[in-house]
Design a protein around this motif. Structure first.
Motif, mmCIF file in Angstrom:
data_model
loop_
_atom_site.group_PDB
_atom_site.id
_atom_site.type_symbol
_atom_site.label_atom_id
_atom_site.label_comp_id
_atom_site.label_asym_id
_atom_site.label_seq_id
_atom_site.Cartn_x
_atom_site.Cartn_y
_atom_site.Cartn_z
ATOM 1 N N LEU A 1 0.823 -1.211 0.149
ATOM 2 C CA LEU A 1 -0.088 -0.125 -0.076
ATOM 3 C C LEU A 1 0.827 1.296 0.010
ATOM 4 O O LEU A 1 0.695 2.213 -0.768
ATOM 5 N N LEU A 2 1.798 1.330 0.734
ATOM 6 C CA LEU A 2 2.796 2.374 1.033
ATOM 7 C C LEU A 2 3.665 2.540 -0.324
ATOM 8 O O LEU A 2 3.572 3.783 -0.845
ATOM 9 N N LEU A 3 3.930 1.452 -1.124
ATOM 10 C CA LEU A 3 4.729 1.806 -2.280
ATOM 11 C C LEU A 3 3.702 2.243 -3.319
ATOM 12 O O LEU A 3 4.270 3.174 -3.944
ATOM 13 N N ASN A 4 2.540 1.859 -3.518
ATOM 14 C CA ASN A 4 1.510 2.060 -4.247
ATOM 15 C C ASN A 4 1.151 3.596 -4.203
ATOM 16 O O ASN A 4 0.900 4.327 -5.406
ATOM 17 N N ILE A 5 0.860 4.056 -2.933
ATOM 18 C CA ILE A 5 0.547 5.297 -2.705
ATOM 19 C C ILE A 5 1.514 6.158 -3.275
ATOM 20 O O ILE A 5 1.493 7.234 -3.785
ATOM 21 N N SER A 6 2.776 5.922 -2.847
ATOM 22 C CA SER A 6 4.074 6.531 -3.109
ATOM 23 C C SER A 6 4.179 6.822 -4.626
ATOM 24 O O SER A 6 4.398 7.806 -5.256
ATOM 25 N N LEU A 7 4.064 5.482 -5.228
ATOM 26 C CA LEU A 7 4.222 5.536 -6.942
ATOM 27 C C LEU A 7 3.017 6.564 -7.373
ATOM 28 O O LEU A 7 3.450 7.348 -8.270
ATOM 29 N N ARG A 8 1.836 6.437 -6.835
ATOM 30 C CA ARG A 8 0.838 7.412 -7.336
ATOM 31 C C ARG A 8 1.139 8.671 -7.158
ATOM 32 O O ARG A 8 0.976 9.837 -7.897
ATOM 33 N N TYR A 9 1.703 9.102 -5.771
ATOM 34 C CA TYR A 9 1.837 10.544 -5.509
ATOM 35 C C TYR A 9 2.994 11.139 -6.521
ATOM 36 O O TYR A 9 2.794 12.114 -7.072
ATOM 37 N N TRP A 10 4.004 10.399 -6.815
ATOM 38 C CA TRP A 10 5.112 10.740 -7.787
ATOM 39 C C TRP A 10 4.762 10.807 -8.954
ATOM 40 O O TRP A 10 5.330 11.640 -10.012
ATOM 41 N N LEU A 11 3.996 10.019 -9.705
ATOM 42 C CA LEU A 11 3.441 10.084 -10.926
ATOM 43 C C LEU A 11 2.758 11.386 -11.254
ATOM 44 O O LEU A 11 2.783 12.003 -12.164
ATOM 45 N N ASN A 12 1.767 11.540 -10.221
ATOM 46 C CA ASN A 12 0.879 12.918 -10.163
ATOM 47 C C ASN A 12 1.830 13.915 -10.223
ATOM 48 O O ASN A 12 1.474 14.878 -10.645
ATOM 49 N N SER A 13 2.832 13.907 -9.081
ATOM 50 C CA SER A 13 3.865 14.949 -8.955
ATOM 51 C C SER A 13 4.436 15.304 -10.128
ATOM 52 O O SER A 13 4.756 16.514 -10.675
ATOM 53 N N ALA A 14 4.651 14.358 -10.982
ATOM 54 C CA ALA A 14 5.516 14.704 -12.055
ATOM 55 C C ALA A 14 4.788 15.235 -13.104
ATOM 56 O O ALA A 14 5.095 16.462 -13.948
ATOM 57 N N LEU A 15 3.782 14.731 -13.335
ATOM 58 C CA LEU A 15 2.776 15.466 -14.324
ATOM 59 C C LEU A 15 2.381 17.035 -13.763
ATOM 60 O O LEU A 15 2.237 17.750 -14.795
ATOM 61 N N SER A 16 2.220 17.052 -12.530
ATOM 62 C CA SER A 16 1.796 18.362 -12.181
ATOM 63 C C SER A 16 3.002 19.186 -12.285
ATOM 64 O O SER A 16 2.997 20.619 -12.615
ATOM 65 N N ILE A 17 4.147 18.977 -11.877
ATOM 66 C CA ILE A 17 5.370 19.621 -12.057
ATOM 67 C C ILE A 17 5.526 20.061 -13.563
ATOM 68 O O ILE A 17 5.837 21.201 -13.747
ATOM 69 N N LEU A 18 5.387 19.025 -14.149
ATOM 70 C CA LEU A 18 5.725 19.442 -15.890
ATOM 71 C C LEU A 18 4.706 20.505 -16.327
ATOM 72 O O LEU A 18 4.894 21.281 -17.092
ATOM 73 N N THR A 19 3.435 20.262 -15.713
ATOM 74 C CA THR A 19 2.306 21.274 -16.032
ATOM 75 C C THR A 19 2.752 22.733 -15.463
ATOM 76 O O THR A 19 2.788 23.712 -16.226
ATOM 77 N N LEU A 20 3.262 22.841 -14.397
ATOM 78 C CA LEU A 20 3.783 24.108 -13.772
ATOM 79 C C LEU A 20 4.763 24.598 -14.641
ATOM 80 O O LEU A 20 4.992 25.810 -15.006
ATOM 81 N N VAL A 21 5.790 23.884 -14.992
ATOM 82 C CA VAL A 21 6.955 24.151 -15.825
ATOM 83 C C VAL A 21 6.402 24.810 -17.176
ATOM 84 O O VAL A 21 6.957 25.983 -17.714
ATOM 85 N N VAL A 22 5.594 24.077 -17.781
ATOM 86 C CA VAL A 22 4.789 24.530 -19.313
ATOM 87 C C VAL A 22 4.236 25.838 -18.943
ATOM 88 O O VAL A 22 4.333 26.827 -19.976
ATOM 89 N N VAL B 1 -3.503 24.391 -6.004
ATOM 90 C CA VAL B 1 -3.160 25.573 -5.219
ATOM 91 C C VAL B 1 -1.914 26.276 -5.844
ATOM 92 O O VAL B 1 -2.030 27.499 -5.701
ATOM 93 N N LEU B 2 -1.137 25.612 -6.398
ATOM 94 C CA LEU B 2 0.151 26.197 -6.943
ATOM 95 C C LEU B 2 -0.043 27.197 -8.384
ATOM 96 O O LEU B 2 0.658 27.958 -8.513
ATOM 97 N N VAL B 3 -0.927 26.676 -9.076
ATOM 98 C CA VAL B 3 -1.221 27.523 -10.484
ATOM 99 C C VAL B 3 -1.659 28.802 -9.969
ATOM 100 O O VAL B 3 -1.174 29.693 -10.574
ATOM 101 N N PRO B 4 -2.699 28.939 -9.316
ATOM 102 C CA PRO B 4 -2.879 30.165 -8.860
ATOM 103 C C PRO B 4 -1.811 31.177 -8.202
ATOM 104 O O PRO B 4 -1.571 32.279 -8.463
ATOM 105 N N ALA B 5 -1.211 30.357 -7.313
ATOM 106 C CA ALA B 5 -0.103 31.071 -6.491
ATOM 107 C C ALA B 5 1.024 31.586 -7.252
ATOM 108 O O ALA B 5 1.506 32.689 -7.312
#
Length: 145
Positions: free
Chosen positions: A54-75, A131-135
């Protein structure tokens, strides 16, 4: 032309986030999905689960979402500082939330069900992007003034 390319890239990244959510049951191990659909209301303990999986899968999902989110912010905000601060925030929030999640799961009691729900929600959903896009946009507008 550059704005059109950026818009298409942002759309593809958002579709990536939607895809992670859509295929969550096939991609990730998470017995808490069913638990929070209503079973938690009467349950005195968590369903049987493999904590490390569970911890591994939650972490994997977090980092997958985070990578997509960070790339979105960078674009959206193509500055080196945006990438650095975003990455720092995502790492710090991950450490805090995964520790909290682990402690709650290991010491679960019925009165902790909503706390577990919300900590898990922050880990598996791209809420920080909202939260970060408006900020960052506000910061962008202020820096131009």
């Amino acid at each position: 032309m550059k704005k059109i390319l950026s818009a298409i890239l942002v759309l593809l990244l958002v579709l990536g986030l939607v895809s992670v959510r859509y295929w969550e049951t096939t991609l990730f191990y998470d017995p808490l999905l069913v638990f929070f659909e209503g079973a938690y209301l009467n349950a005195t303990r968590l369903p049987k689960l493999d904590f490390f999986s569970l911890l591994l899968n939650i972490s994997l999902r977090y980092w997958l979402n985070s990578a997509l989110s960070i790339l979105t912010l960078v674009v959206l905000f193509p500055r080196k500082g945006i990438f650095k601060i975003s990455l720092l925030l995502y790492v710090a929030l991950f450490v805090l939330l995964i520790i909290g999640f682990s402690v709650i799961v290991m010491t679960y009691d019925q009165h902790l069900s909503m706390l577990l729900f919300y900590v898990r929600r922050f880990l598996i959903q791209p809420i920080f992007l909202l939260v970060l896009v408006p900020a960052f946009y506000y910061h962008h507008v202020l820096s131009k003034a």
